[in-house]
Design a protein around this motif. Structure first.
Motif, mmCIF file in Angstrom:
data_model
loop_
_atom_site.group_PDB
_atom_site.id
_atom_site.type_symbol
_atom_site.label_atom_id
_atom_site.label_comp_id
_atom_site.label_asym_id
_atom_site.label_seq_id
_atom_site.Cartn_x
_atom_site.Cartn_y
_atom_site.Cartn_z
ATOM 1 N N GLU A 104 0.837 -1.169 -0.155
ATOM 2 C CA GLU A 104 -0.038 -0.051 -0.055
ATOM 3 C C GLU A 104 0.840 1.175 -0.145
ATOM 4 N N LEU A 105 0.951 1.872 -1.252
ATOM 5 C CA LEU A 105 1.640 2.994 -1.256
ATOM 6 C C LEU A 105 0.989 4.467 -1.277
ATOM 7 N N GLU A 106 1.785 5.326 -0.374
ATOM 8 C CA GLU A 106 1.129 6.679 -0.085
ATOM 9 C C GLU A 106 2.198 7.674 -0.714
ATOM 10 N N PHE A 107 1.466 8.754 -1.463
ATOM 11 C CA PHE A 107 2.194 9.784 -1.988
ATOM 12 C C PHE A 107 1.336 11.167 -1.812
ATOM 13 N N PHE A 108 1.988 12.022 -2.119
ATOM 14 C CA PHE A 108 1.299 13.420 -2.043
ATOM 15 C C PHE A 108 1.316 13.953 -3.707
ATOM 16 N N LEU A 109 0.249 14.644 -4.013
ATOM 17 C CA LEU A 109 0.227 15.343 -5.200
ATOM 18 C C LEU A 109 0.282 16.902 -4.806
ATOM 19 N N ALA A 155 -5.075 10.447 4.706
ATOM 20 C CA ALA A 155 -5.340 11.358 6.038
ATOM 21 C C ALA A 155 -4.697 12.695 6.020
ATOM 22 N N ALA A 156 -3.825 13.145 4.901
ATOM 23 C CA ALA A 156 -3.504 14.330 4.818
ATOM 24 C C ALA A 156 -3.847 14.915 3.499
ATOM 25 N N ALA A 157 -3.926 16.529 3.729
ATOM 26 C CA ALA A 157 -4.366 17.034 2.377
ATOM 27 C C ALA A 157 -3.452 16.664 1.288
ATOM 28 N N SER A 158 -4.174 16.293 0.129
ATOM 29 C CA SER A 158 -3.579 16.092 -1.121
ATOM 30 C C SER A 158 -2.816 14.763 -1.121
ATOM 31 N N GLN A 159 -3.217 13.845 -0.104
ATOM 32 C CA GLN A 159 -2.427 12.667 0.047
ATOM 33 C C GLN A 159 -3.226 11.453 -0.464
ATOM 34 N N TYR A 160 -2.656 10.775 -1.211
ATOM 35 C CA TYR A 160 -3.513 9.603 -1.986
ATOM 36 C C TYR A 160 -2.563 8.279 -1.428
ATOM 37 N N GLU A 161 -3.451 6.989 -1.318
ATOM 38 C CA GLU A 161 -2.754 5.808 -1.429
ATOM 39 C C GLU A 161 -3.309 4.818 -2.665
ATOM 40 N N VAL A 162 -2.306 4.109 -3.197
ATOM 41 C CA VAL A 162 -2.769 3.232 -4.279
ATOM 42 C C VAL A 162 -2.511 1.696 -3.597
ATOM 43 N N ASN A 163 -3.469 0.963 -4.133
ATOM 44 C CA ASN A 163 -3.172 -0.488 -3.728
ATOM 45 C C ASN A 163 -2.751 -1.496 -4.522
ATOM 46 N N PHE A 164 -2.037 -2.670 -4.378
ATOM 47 C CA PHE A 164 -1.503 -3.563 -5.227
ATOM 48 C C PHE A 164 -2.175 -4.772 -4.820
ATOM 49 N N ALA A 165 -2.443 -5.734 -6.001
ATOM 50 C CA ALA A 165 -2.932 -6.860 -5.681
ATOM 51 C C ALA A 165 -1.492 -7.798 -5.470
ATOM 52 N N PRO A 166 -1.782 -8.968 -4.658
ATOM 53 C CA PRO A 166 -0.655 -9.874 -4.326
ATOM 54 C C PRO A 166 0.034 -10.435 -5.303
ATOM 55 N N ALA A 167 1.401 -10.388 -5.189
ATOM 56 C CA ALA A 167 2.179 -10.944 -6.303
ATOM 57 C C ALA A 167 3.620 -11.590 -5.678
ATOM 58 N N ALA A 168 4.536 -12.159 -6.190
ATOM 59 C CA ALA A 168 5.476 -12.533 -5.805
ATOM 60 C C ALA A 168 6.487 -11.434 -5.623
ATOM 61 N N PRO A 169 7.373 -11.377 -4.472
ATOM 62 C CA PRO A 169 8.144 -10.333 -4.011
ATOM 63 C C PRO A 169 9.139 -9.572 -5.019
ATOM 64 N N LEU A 170 9.732 -10.383 -6.090
ATOM 65 C CA LEU A 170 10.785 -9.819 -7.127
ATOM 66 C C LEU A 170 9.633 -8.911 -8.132
ATOM 67 N N ALA A 171 8.794 -9.409 -8.497
ATOM 68 C CA ALA A 171 7.788 -8.882 -9.325
ATOM 69 C C ALA A 171 7.104 -7.720 -8.509
ATOM 70 N N GLN A 172 6.987 -7.726 -7.554
ATOM 71 C CA GLN A 172 6.317 -6.745 -6.961
ATOM 72 C C GLN A 172 7.202 -5.564 -6.415
ATOM 73 N N ALA A 173 8.463 -5.856 -6.105
ATOM 74 C CA ALA A 173 9.467 -4.788 -6.070
ATOM 75 C C ALA A 173 9.772 -4.155 -7.366
ATOM 76 N N ASP A 174 9.690 -4.803 -8.499
ATOM 77 C CA ASP A 174 9.799 -4.293 -9.792
ATOM 78 C C ASP A 174 8.619 -3.379 -10.116
ATOM 79 N N ALA A 175 7.394 -3.816 -9.714
ATOM 80 C CA ALA A 175 6.206 -2.924 -9.962
ATOM 81 C C ALA A 175 6.311 -1.704 -9.239
ATOM 82 N N VAL A 176 6.716 -1.540 -7.966
ATOM 83 C CA VAL A 176 6.723 -0.372 -6.982
ATOM 84 C C VAL A 176 7.828 0.436 -7.764
#
Length: 470
Positions: free
Chosen positions: A162-167, A231-252
């Motif tokens: 679950e990856l959070e970031f600000f715009l 939970a902060a102004a202009s902050q968003y979270e993107v969710n990912f489906a489960p996957a194998a660790p290497l593929a998921q690190a590549d994805a992030v």
């Protein structure tokens, strides 16, 4: 209403077949009129380094070569003297980049271009006469090494971040620490003025951005599943489906590049800086992880009776044991420690608990098949390869030694300097990552910290140097 840009996104390539991915990739280049190919890899700071070749040259070389300086450069392009006096030769010998053909995909935003993630080969001799394999400094190779240990034990893992970031608005030349929320592509004069957690109206204001971003993710087979206002102004979270660790690190790794690129095309910035604002929550990169017996598929974290297994508790205990020594990997900048010092929704110790979002290692409510651990410590600025390598290796260590979790863990370091001291002098981290990697990482991060400490304002340095790179 503002006329926002129309961005064309490439269609995905067909999924490669095992054993034929290389030939299929080269054939796709012909069928899709691919004219250039990007060979990319992650440096220690998770910055994408590489080279863009014509398709003809890429087809002939099947990869490329780069100077070893790619592993000895700070996030802001610094070359610390300590690195080149002791760790990497100042002659900058080449290392080889070899494509992982399973990652061959279109560049979603640049016409007629493909991209592929690369592993690194070759080596060099340090100024002190020590022979070093280039793979010892590659975050992707380090994760693969840890996953080999998992495989040798007959185990496999599934992870979902679950990856959070600000715009935010793109800062001007004299921005200081002012970082206004991003303007909506629909209404450039409308900006978020207060925290509107889970607001669908706020989220809808950025519909063009998220639609384009998710289309780009589809082109690169990045398994995003949804997004929401955080939970902060202009902050968003993107969710990912489960996957194998290497593929998921590549994805992030790829997702963060895409998010930054798409945002800039709409006239604002997407930042994974852990704490762009002194007040309010920072951005985390939470990882859900389950583990399976490879032969049966049974969840290791559940016992025969369906209850939590001893292996789950031991895995948690292993992460607790090594949390202090690996904090420098999950919190790689001084800015990262503002999440722990002002820890709204970010734990300040390696605590654990059942369905408790205030702890570091949470066991969510689930059935036996889906039982998992959520690691809530890492910041959004962490290198996904390194944090997954440390998380999985620490948990395995706990299982091997049949550890039990503690209810009173030691507090985490509250500064990068303290974290680097713990990382550099810990026997377990030096054995896991290798002395060459540990010393190089510590030297690079120490150099960045020294530059920040010389700045008039630490947060101003963070925004000027990490806004587009963290």
């Amino acid at each position: 209403m503002s006329a926002y840009p129309t961005i064309t996104v490439a269609e995905p390539f067909p999924a490669p077949h095992a054993g034929h991915a290389e030939n299929e990739a080269l054939r796709v280049c012909q069928l899709r009129d691919i004219r250039t190919v990007e060979c990319a890899l992650s440096d220690l700071a998770s910055v994408a380094r590489g080279k863009i070749q014509t398709t003809a040259e890429f087809s002939e070389q099947r990869g490329t070569r780069l100077p070893s300086i790619i592993f000895g450069t700070t996030v802001v392009g610094g070359e610390p003297r300590s690195v080149y006096e002791d760790l990497i030769p100042c002659t900058y010998p080449d290392v080889a980049l070899t494509p992982d053909w399973a990652t061959f995909a279109p560049d979603p935003l640049i016409a007629h271009r493909a991209t592929v993630l690369c592993d690194v080969g070759g080596g060099f001799t340090t100024p002190k006469g020590i022979a070093v394999e280039a793979a010892a400094l590659s975050p992707r190779s380090i994760l693969k090494r840890v996953l080999k240990r998992l495989d040798e034990r007959g185990l496999a893992a599934l992870v979902a971040p679950e990856l959070e970031f600000f715009l935010v608005a793109i800062p001007g030349a004299r921005h200081g620490t002012s970082l206004p929320p991003a303007p909506s592509p629909f209404h450039p004069n409308v900006r978020e003025s207060f925290i509107d957690i889970f607001s669908l109206e706020r989220t809808s204001a950025f519909e063009p951005f998220f639609t384009t971003l998710f289309a780009a993710c589809r082109a690169q087979r990045i398994p995003v599943t949804g997004f929401s206002h955080e939970a902060a102004a202009s902050q968003y979270e993107v969710n990912f489906a489960p996957a194998a660790p290497l593929a998921q690190a590549d994805a992030v790794f790829r997702f963060k590049r895409l998010a930054r690129d798409v945002a800039l095309r709409y006239g604002f910035a997407a930042t994974f800086l852990a704490k762009p604002y002194v007040e309010g929550p920072g951005s985390g990169m939470h990882w859900h992880m389950s583990m399976q017996h490879r032969d049966s598929g049974r969840n290791v974290f559940s016992g025969a009776d369906g209850a939590a297994s001893a292996e789950l508790l031991a895995f948690v205990a292993g992460m607790q044991r090594h949390a202090l020594a690996t904090t420098a990997l999950i919190a790689p900048y001084q800015n990262s420690y503002m999440r722990f010092q002002k820890h709204e929704a970010a734990p300040a110790a390696a605590s654990w608990g059942q369905d408790d979002r205030s702890v570091a290692f949470r066991i969510p409510v689930s059935n036996a098949a889906n039982r998992r651990i959520e690691n809530r410590l890492p910041g959004a600025d962490a290198n996904p390869y390194l944090l997954l390598a440390s998380m999985i290796a620490a948990g395995l260590d706990g299982m091997e030694h049949q550890l039990s979790p503690t209810a009173e863990p030691d507090p985490l370091p509250l500064s990068l300097d303290a974290a680097l001291q713990a990382f550099r002098h810990d026997d377990w981290t030096r054995a896991l990552f290798g002395a060459q990697f540990v010393d190089t990482y510590a030297a690079l991060k120490g150099h960045e910290l020294a530059q920040r400490e010389q700045a008039p304002s630490g947060l101003e340095w963070d925004i000027a140097n990490l806004l587009h790179h963290a």
